[in-house]
Design a protein around this motif. Sequence first.
Motif, PDB file in Angstrom:
ATOM      1  N   UNK A   1       0.840  -1.188   0.000  1.00 24.37           N
ATOM      2  CA  UNK A   1       0.000   0.000   0.000  1.00 24.37           C
ATOM      3  C   UNK A   1       0.880   1.245   0.000  1.00 24.37           C
ATOM      4  N   UNK A   2       0.323   2.311  -0.552  1.00 25.06           N
ATOM      5  CA  UNK A   2       1.054   3.575  -0.570  1.00 25.06           C
ATOM      6  C   UNK A   2       0.206   4.659   0.080  1.00 25.06           C
ATOM      7  N   UNK A   3       0.862   5.727   0.493  1.00 28.46           N
ATOM      8  CA  UNK A   3       0.154   6.844   1.094  1.00 28.46           C
ATOM      9  C   UNK A   3       0.851   8.144   0.726  1.00 28.46           C
ATOM     10  N   UNK A   4       0.049   9.197   0.627  1.00 27.01           N
ATOM     11  CA  UNK A   4       0.583  10.531   0.334  1.00 27.01           C
ATOM     12  C   UNK A   4       0.789  11.275   1.639  1.00 27.01           C
ATOM     13  N   UNK A   5       1.945  11.891   1.785  1.00 30.13           N
ATOM     14  CA  UNK A   5       2.306  12.573   3.028  1.00 30.13           C
ATOM     15  C   UNK A   5       2.614  14.032   2.720  1.00 30.13           C
ATOM     16  N   UNK A   6       1.979  14.931   3.456  1.00 30.30           N
ATOM     17  CA  UNK A   6       2.308  16.358   3.367  1.00 30.30           C
ATOM     18  C   UNK A   6       3.313  16.682   4.461  1.00 30.30           C
TER      19      UNK A   6
END
Length: 642
Positions: free
Chosen positions: A390-395
């Motif tokens: 799984x991937x995730x976007x991080x600010x």
Amino acid sequence: MKTILLSLALIFCSIPLLWSKTGDTIRVVSHNQTIVVTDPATGVKAYRQWAVFPSAKVPVRKINLLVTFGCPDSLRCADWDYLDHIYIRRKGGVNSPSVDYPVGRMLTPYGGAFGQDWSFDWKSDITDFSLLLRDSVEIEYEHTGYEPNDDRGWKITITFEIIEGKPVLEPVSILKLYDGSFPYGDSTQHIEENLKPVSFVAAKNAQHARILIFQTGHGMDANGCGEFCSRYRELWFDGKMIDKRNIWKKCGDNPLYPQAGTWLIDRAYWCPGYLQQPDVFDLPVTNGVEHTIDMNMEPYVTANPSANERISAYLIQYKKPAAQHDVAIEDIVVPTGSKTHLRKNPSCVNPVIVIRNMGSKPLTQCVIEYGTTGFNKRRYVWKGNLLFNRQTEIELPGTIPGNAGENIFTVSLTAPNEKKDANSSDNTMHTVYTKAAVHGSALVFHLRTNNQPQQNGYIVRSSDGKTMYERALGTLEAETDYRDTLHLAPGCYELVLKDTADNGLEFWFNTRGGRGFARLLNIKGQLLKHFDSDFGSEIYYSFEVSADTTALALPDALPAVGVFPTRTSGKTTMDYFSNSPQKVTVQLVADPGGQVIEEHIYEQLKEGVFTYDLSYRPAQRYYLKVYVGGKLVFNKRVRVGG
């Protein structure tokens, strides 16, 4: 680092194909600026090339499919949003049997108004096809459609970026589950007849399975199906539903904008100008045990069916994951010069990255170091719960410093789950980006609303999230000029203009909406930034305010030009605004043919609104072209006759 370029002319191919190796990356180019046009007689035209991939002995960590579109040198860009495919046709040589695996699904853009210097790039992860992309492989680009082929087309380049290294998962086998264009809504040809359950016995050395699905809806019945209707799809594994989703995609935030056609209208899992990203499902399997996969579409029947669902689905069996603790950097969304992320760039605040868990254990934290070359690095500890693959976007927090011109931004990941990373080769990534524009402390935001102002609102925020100025949704009047003077202290800011209908301040198909515009001016009234009115969902503009007058961005050398309506049976209006008076030539050009029908010359034009009556012209398409100092600065398609 030493770069080696190898060329190999296969004895069965008249065109030599190249692959090169730079460090641990091999680039295989199957189609190099190939001119692609339609075959109107059949609706399908194939462009096949042989290419040489690494042998099975070379360990492969990742494979990216890169697709580049441009306008042909001798033709203009093509018009229509056709469904194209990139196939693996044969593997092993000219006498090898057909494999026929579609590995890429390209939806072409509406290119009617693109200039000759236009180009765009897309990327998709196709590592799951690594078993097939070995040795000699015949790659086909299949172009569909019926538009004329003597004056328009595409110039395409297809590159396979192969990153060497220990595989995250070692593949065992690949099986095609479903592949075809299946009628949808037809009571005499129910789609479930083509989507019957598929059973398989897990290979003896397999512990992991992956289902890969490419799906798009096409056709147009009375309900808009399948291109313009949202329907759900279910995926079942061993009698349990593991996924249910609407086959639907919003298009108003398409990074390729504006386009000539209905680019911003939402569609059945695709948008014009889009390389589809497949749906991926990871599942445990037990060797020797039989498992069953079943795909179901929402029940649907209509009186006069014309819809079809184009589906390609695969099952890949793998050995167990190579590592327990392994994190990878997948993408840098902000800051970057990538065209895919141009809506959020340039930016001076809050870097955005995408990470992926490559380890079998859930990723609960990792350390992120980031920064621009020449400036201090920052450190951030991310915490969450990210399952395998799984991937995730991080600010990330903080501003994005930079020097004038190009800068290099670097991100590095360490300590997944406070452990040593099992493979550090994909822990670091850098991008080249341009620093956000620098303006003075006094600015003017000039917003001209269209006929549907209830859809619009704008906000200016500081880098700490504080609202500095706002005109909220529901507060604007139709066809009204708002000139708001912004007094801002030195720092970083974001200006966001939203449209809740996702059709911008102008959309040719929405003639009732009319046309508005948005411009950023300096205190002298000079144009600093002109925002295209045909923007879809939102305008995002990040900028820095500085007291250093030597660092300020210069006024825009290009004029702001607009034409509306672009579908008319009579009159159309052009508005023009520039910072200095110049000789301006406006031409109405026939399409096809390129004949100049009208020409208007304005000496020393700085600002004006001009109406042209085209009611005398026959019903067809034209281009309205604007030249300033002999240079083409505006090109818009106009359709006379509705």
